[in-house]
Design a protein around this motif. Structure first.
Motif, PDB file in Angstrom:
ATOM      1  N   GLY A 331      56.204  -9.957  12.737  1.00 15.93           N
ATOM      2  CA  GLY A 331      55.855  -8.756  11.990  1.00 15.93           C
ATOM      3  C   GLY A 331      55.128  -9.037  10.686  1.00 15.93           C
ATOM      4  O   GLY A 331      54.410  -8.161  10.173  1.00 15.93           O
ATOM      5  N   PHE A 332      55.262 -10.240  10.120  1.00 12.19           N
ATOM      6  CA  PHE A 332      54.555 -10.568   8.890  1.00 12.19           C
ATOM      7  C   PHE A 332      53.036 -10.551   9.112  1.00 12.19           C
ATOM      8  O   PHE A 332      52.278 -10.266   8.183  1.00 12.19           O
ATOM      9  CB  PHE A 332      55.000 -11.925   8.353  1.00 12.19           C
ATOM     10  N   ARG A 333      52.605 -10.856  10.331  1.00 11.16           N
ATOM     11  CA  ARG A 333      51.169 -10.790  10.645  1.00 11.16           C
ATOM     12  C   ARG A 333      50.673  -9.346  10.555  1.00 11.16           C
ATOM     13  O   ARG A 333      49.575  -9.087  10.052  1.00 11.16           O
ATOM     14  CB  ARG A 333      50.909 -11.348  12.045  1.00 11.16           C
ATOM     15  N   HIS A 334      51.493  -8.409  11.056  1.00 11.28           N
ATOM     16  CA  HIS A 334      51.107  -6.997  11.009  1.00 11.28           C
ATOM     17  C   HIS A 334      51.097  -6.477   9.574  1.00 11.28           C
ATOM     18  O   HIS A 334      50.237  -5.678   9.194  1.00 11.28           O
ATOM     19  CB  HIS A 334      52.047  -6.175  11.887  1.00 11.28           C
ATOM     20  N   LEU A 335      52.066  -6.935   8.774  1.00 10.14           N
ATOM     21  CA  LEU A 335      52.089  -6.566   7.362  1.00 10.14           C
ATOM     22  C   LEU A 335      50.826  -7.064   6.665  1.00 10.14           C
ATOM     23  O   LEU A 335      50.174  -6.314   5.912  1.00 10.14           O
ATOM     24  CB  LEU A 335      53.333  -7.150   6.690  1.00 10.14           C
ATOM     25  N   LEU A 336      50.491  -8.330   6.913  1.00 10.91           N
ATOM     26  CA  LEU A 336      49.298  -8.924   6.309  1.00 10.91           C
ATOM     27  C   LEU A 336      48.048  -8.152   6.711  1.00 10.91           C
ATOM     28  O   LEU A 336      47.207  -7.806   5.865  1.00 10.91           O
ATOM     29  CB  LEU A 336      49.186 -10.392   6.735  1.00 10.91           C
ATOM     30  N   SER A 337      47.913  -7.864   8.001  1.00  8.25           N
ATOM     31  CA  SER A 337      46.747  -7.132   8.494  1.00  8.25           C
ATOM     32  C   SER A 337      46.645  -5.753   7.849  1.00  8.25           C
ATOM     33  O   SER A 337      45.578  -5.334   7.392  1.00  8.25           O
ATOM     34  CB  SER A 337      46.826  -6.997  10.019  1.00  8.25           C
ATOM     35  N   THR A 338      47.771  -5.039   7.799  1.00 14.15           N
ATOM     36  CA  THR A 338      47.788  -3.695   7.215  1.00 14.15           C
ATOM     37  C   THR A 338      47.367  -3.725   5.750  1.00 14.15           C
ATOM     38  O   THR A 338      46.519  -2.934   5.306  1.00 14.15           O
ATOM     39  CB  THR A 338      49.194  -3.085   7.332  1.00 14.15           C
ATOM     40  N   GLU A 339      47.948  -4.652   4.997  1.00 13.15           N
ATOM     41  CA  GLU A 339      47.668  -4.718   3.572  1.00 13.15           C
ATOM     42  C   GLU A 339      46.227  -5.128   3.282  1.00 13.15           C
ATOM     43  O   GLU A 339      45.542  -4.525   2.456  1.00 13.15           O
ATOM     44  CB  GLU A 339      48.636  -5.698   2.898  1.00 13.15           C
ATOM     45  N   LEU A 340      45.745  -6.167   3.971  1.00 15.79           N
ATOM     46  CA  LEU A 340      44.390  -6.652   3.687  1.00 15.79           C
ATOM     47  C   LEU A 340      43.338  -5.625   4.093  1.00 15.79           C
ATOM     48  O   LEU A 340      42.329  -5.458   3.406  1.00 15.79           O
ATOM     49  CB  LEU A 340      44.144  -7.987   4.391  1.00 15.79           C
ATOM     50  N   ASN A 341      43.579  -4.935   5.202  1.00 15.65           N
ATOM     51  CA  ASN A 341      42.625  -3.891   5.615  1.00 15.65           C
ATOM     52  C   ASN A 341      42.624  -2.734   4.620  1.00 15.65           C
ATOM     53  O   ASN A 341      41.568  -2.170   4.312  1.00 15.65           O
ATOM     54  CB  ASN A 341      42.961  -3.393   7.021  1.00 15.65           C
ATOM     55  N   SER A 342      43.811  -2.387   4.137  1.00 10.66           N
ATOM     56  CA  SER A 342      43.887  -1.271   3.191  1.00 10.66           C
ATOM     57  C   SER A 342      43.217  -1.605   1.865  1.00 10.66           C
ATOM     58  O   SER A 342      42.806  -0.712   1.123  1.00 10.66           O
ATOM     59  CB  SER A 342      45.347  -0.881   2.941  1.00 10.66           C
ATOM     60  N   ARG A 343      43.099  -2.889   1.560  1.00  9.06           N
ATOM     61  CA  ARG A 343      42.468  -3.305   0.310  1.00  9.06           C
ATOM     62  C   ARG A 343      40.963  -3.491   0.447  1.00  9.06           C
ATOM     63  O   ARG A 343      40.294  -3.901  -0.507  1.00  9.06           O
ATOM     64  CB  ARG A 343      43.126  -4.590  -0.196  1.00  9.06           C
ATOM     65  N   GLY A 344      40.439  -3.242   1.620  1.00  5.83           N
ATOM     66  CA  GLY A 344      38.996  -3.246   1.808  1.00  5.83           C
ATOM     67  C   GLY A 344      38.354  -4.587   2.076  1.00  5.83           C
ATOM     68  O   GLY A 344      37.136  -4.727   1.961  1.00  5.83           O
ATOM     69  N   TYR A 345      39.139  -5.581   2.435  1.00  3.69           N
ATOM     70  CA  TYR A 345      38.534  -6.875   2.770  1.00  3.69           C
ATOM     71  C   TYR A 345      37.723  -6.766   4.051  1.00  3.69           C
ATOM     72  O   TYR A 345      38.005  -5.927   4.927  1.00  3.69           O
ATOM     73  CB  TYR A 345      39.621  -7.942   2.934  1.00  3.69           C
ATOM     74  N   ASN A 346      36.742  -7.622   4.163  1.00  2.00           N
ATOM     75  CA  ASN A 346      35.889  -7.666   5.349  1.00  2.00           C
ATOM     76  C   ASN A 346      36.763  -7.861   6.594  1.00  2.00           C
ATOM     77  O   ASN A 346      37.583  -8.787   6.656  1.00  2.00           O
ATOM     78  CB  ASN A 346      34.886  -8.822   5.210  1.00  2.00           C
ATOM     79  N   ARG A 347      36.578  -7.008   7.592  1.00  2.95           N
ATOM     80  CA  ARG A 347      37.413  -7.062   8.803  1.00  2.95           C
ATOM     81  C   ARG A 347      37.282  -8.398   9.513  1.00  2.95           C
ATOM     82  O   ARG A 347      38.262  -8.919  10.057  1.00  2.95           O
ATOM     83  CB  ARG A 347      37.024  -5.919   9.748  1.00  2.95           C
ATOM     84  N   ASP A 348      36.079  -8.969   9.514  1.00  4.82           N
ATOM     85  CA  ASP A 348      35.882 -10.251  10.197  1.00  4.82           C
ATOM     86  C   ASP A 348      36.708 -11.350   9.542  1.00  4.82           C
ATOM     87  O   ASP A 348      37.207 -12.255  10.215  1.00  4.82           O
ATOM     88  CB  ASP A 348      34.407 -10.647  10.192  1.00  4.82           C
ATOM     89  N   TRP A 349      36.842 -11.299   8.216  1.00  4.52           N
ATOM     90  CA  TRP A 349      37.645 -12.313   7.532  1.00  4.52           C
ATOM     91  C   TRP A 349      39.104 -12.192   7.969  1.00  4.52           C
ATOM     92  O   TRP A 349      39.774 -13.201   8.228  1.00  4.52           O
ATOM     93  CB  TRP A 349      37.587 -12.131   6.016  1.00  4.52           C
ATOM     94  N   ILE A 350      39.577 -10.961   8.035  1.00  2.00           N
ATOM     95  CA  ILE A 350      40.981 -10.721   8.396  1.00  2.00           C
ATOM     96  C   ILE A 350      41.249 -11.157   9.834  1.00  2.00           C
ATOM     97  O   ILE A 350      42.241 -11.843  10.121  1.00  2.00           O
ATOM     98  CB  ILE A 350      41.336  -9.234   8.214  1.00  2.00           C
ATOM     99  N   GLU A 351      40.361 -10.763  10.753  1.00  2.00           N
ATOM    100  CA  GLU A 351      40.536 -11.118  12.163  1.00  2.00           C
ATOM    101  C   GLU A 351      40.492 -12.630  12.361  1.00  2.00           C
ATOM    102  O   GLU A 351      41.243 -13.188  13.157  1.00  2.00           O
ATOM    103  CB  GLU A 351      39.459 -10.437  13.011  1.00  2.00           C
TER     104      GLU A 351
END
Length: 403
Positions: A331-351
């Motif tokens: 679940g920490f991966r989902h938390l990280l994904s949710t937070e980083l996406n909400s902060r506007g980071y480039n989606r490719d970086w997150i993926e």
């Protein structure tokens, strides 16, 4: 004179059957209907005999000569080639090919292409859910309704993901059989049409970021192994999968360059993955190295230091501090994904940080190690924000990054 292919090809039918001779008993029999049949004339037990070697041009002159030589070798060993051929046909007809024979051959052909864990799991399900039911069934007698019933049996125990794999493997096994000529049809096609409807996907649960300080504090205050608390912090700060962390050997982790390089063989998508380590993660690894640095694996098991930490260790610890059903290691991966996406980071970086596959295969291959500087900055900012939250400092909103 030896027969030539030109002579065989241009031979015309006559009113009566005639033969064009080659050598050592081989001849081409031309019938009034135009058929051209290879014959091998020989003597066995004092009697003149003749053996068919196939029809021209399906059997070429060179192939007919090979078959003649095979027959002559049998004669040299005191074996009648005609009788030998008849016995082989009878033995072949008497043998009933079972589904298990084909399935085992399919598995042996494909398993070298899979990760060891995938191959082991595939064999487990193959033996437990398929071969135990239809393994001894004759291939040609297997019907679609009994395959539907087999899959239904898996579905009734709630293992819908396994049922999907079983449908996939059944179809692949019969396709393999079609290519080999072992079967004449594939009764496993379209099994997905009658598949049980899967319940709505439940993502791995995770608490909101605001609860992370409380979670970490409870974990530190608990009686869990210190290595488990370190594992939780690293999962939170890197976004790697729990299995990737548990099996990590020290040789993959370069603390001087703050980089963790996971080879393709250990990755779900079978591609190498580079994990930039924020300073907080490096500090955890340094402390961990004091405890386990003499072992090959960073997180060795409690009872057997040569094996990795149990896959249930992290989730069990979270359960014990009151987070059952609310937070898992994954679940920490989902938390990280949710937070980083909400902060506007480039989606490719997150993926890329989460080692998710790219639907564009060429793009994915090209970018497998890309965005490392951007991801390093992103993950450092993420770790800094978590640290600030845990220490009660004023958390400055990270500026939205669009590229």
């Amino acid at each position: 004179m030896a027969l030539t292919d030109t002579a065989a090809r241009t031979a015309k039918p006559r009113e009566k059957l005639y033969r064009l001779t080659d050598a050592a008993g081989l001849c081409l029999e031309v019938t009034p209907s135009g058929s051209k049949l290879w014959r091998f004339r020989y003597r066995f037990g004092g009697k003149a005999k003749m053996m068919g070697l196939g029809a021209y041009p399906a059997v070429t002159l060179a192939k007919a000569r090979e078959r003649r030589e095979d027959a002559r070798r049998l004669l040299a060993d005191g074996i009648d080639p005609t009788t030998h051929k008849q016995e082989e046909k009878r033995a072949q007809a008497a043998h009933v090919h079972t589904f298990e024979e084909l399935a085992r051959e399919w598995y042996a052909y494909n398993s070298p292409r899979w990760a060891p864990a995938t191959a082991a799991k595939a064999l487990q399900y193959l033996e437990g859910d398929i071969l135990s039911v239809i393994g001894q069934r004759p291939l040609q007698e297997i019907t679609r309704p009994e395959l539907v019933a087999l899959v239904r049996k898996v579905e009734t125990r709630g293992a819908l993901n396994v049922a999907g794999k079983v449908r996939q493997w059944l179809s692949q096994i019969f396709r393999y059989g079609l290519a080999k000529g072992s079967v004449v049809s594939n009764p496993a096609t379209d099994l997905d049409v009658v598949a049980a409807i899967a319940p709505r996907t439940k993502h791995h649960p995770h608490v909101p970021l605001s609860e992370i300080p409380t979670l970490l504090a409870k974990l530190e205050a608990s009686k869990c192994d210190p290595m488990t608390a370190m594992a939780v912090r690293l999962l939170l700060m890197t976004g790697v999968r729990p299995g990737e962390l548990r099996h990590a050997p020290w040789e993959e982790i370069d603390l001087e360059s703050a980089t963790w390089t996971i080879p393709a063989v250990r990755m779900k998508a079978r591609r190498p993955h580079i994990v930039p380590l924020p300073t907080q993660a490096v500090a955890v690894f340094l402390k961990l190295r004091e405890m386990t640095g003499s072992y090959p694996i960073a997180f060795p098991g409690r009872n057997n230091r040569e094996r990795p930490q149990s896959e249930n260790t992290v989730n069990k610890a979270l359960h014990q501090i009151g987070y059952e059903g609310r937070q898992t290691g994954h679940g920490f991966r989902h938390l990280l994904s949710t937070e980083l996406n909400s902060r506007g980071y480039n989606r490719d970086w997150i993926e890329r940080q989460l080692a998710h596959g790219d639907q564009d295969e060429i793009r994915d291959t090209y970018n497998h190690a890309h965005y490392l500087p951007q991801r390093r900055q992103m993950m450092q900012e993420w770790a800094d924000s978590v640290e600030a939250l845990c220490t009660g400092a004023n958390v400055v909103a990270i500026r939205s990054v669009k590229s």
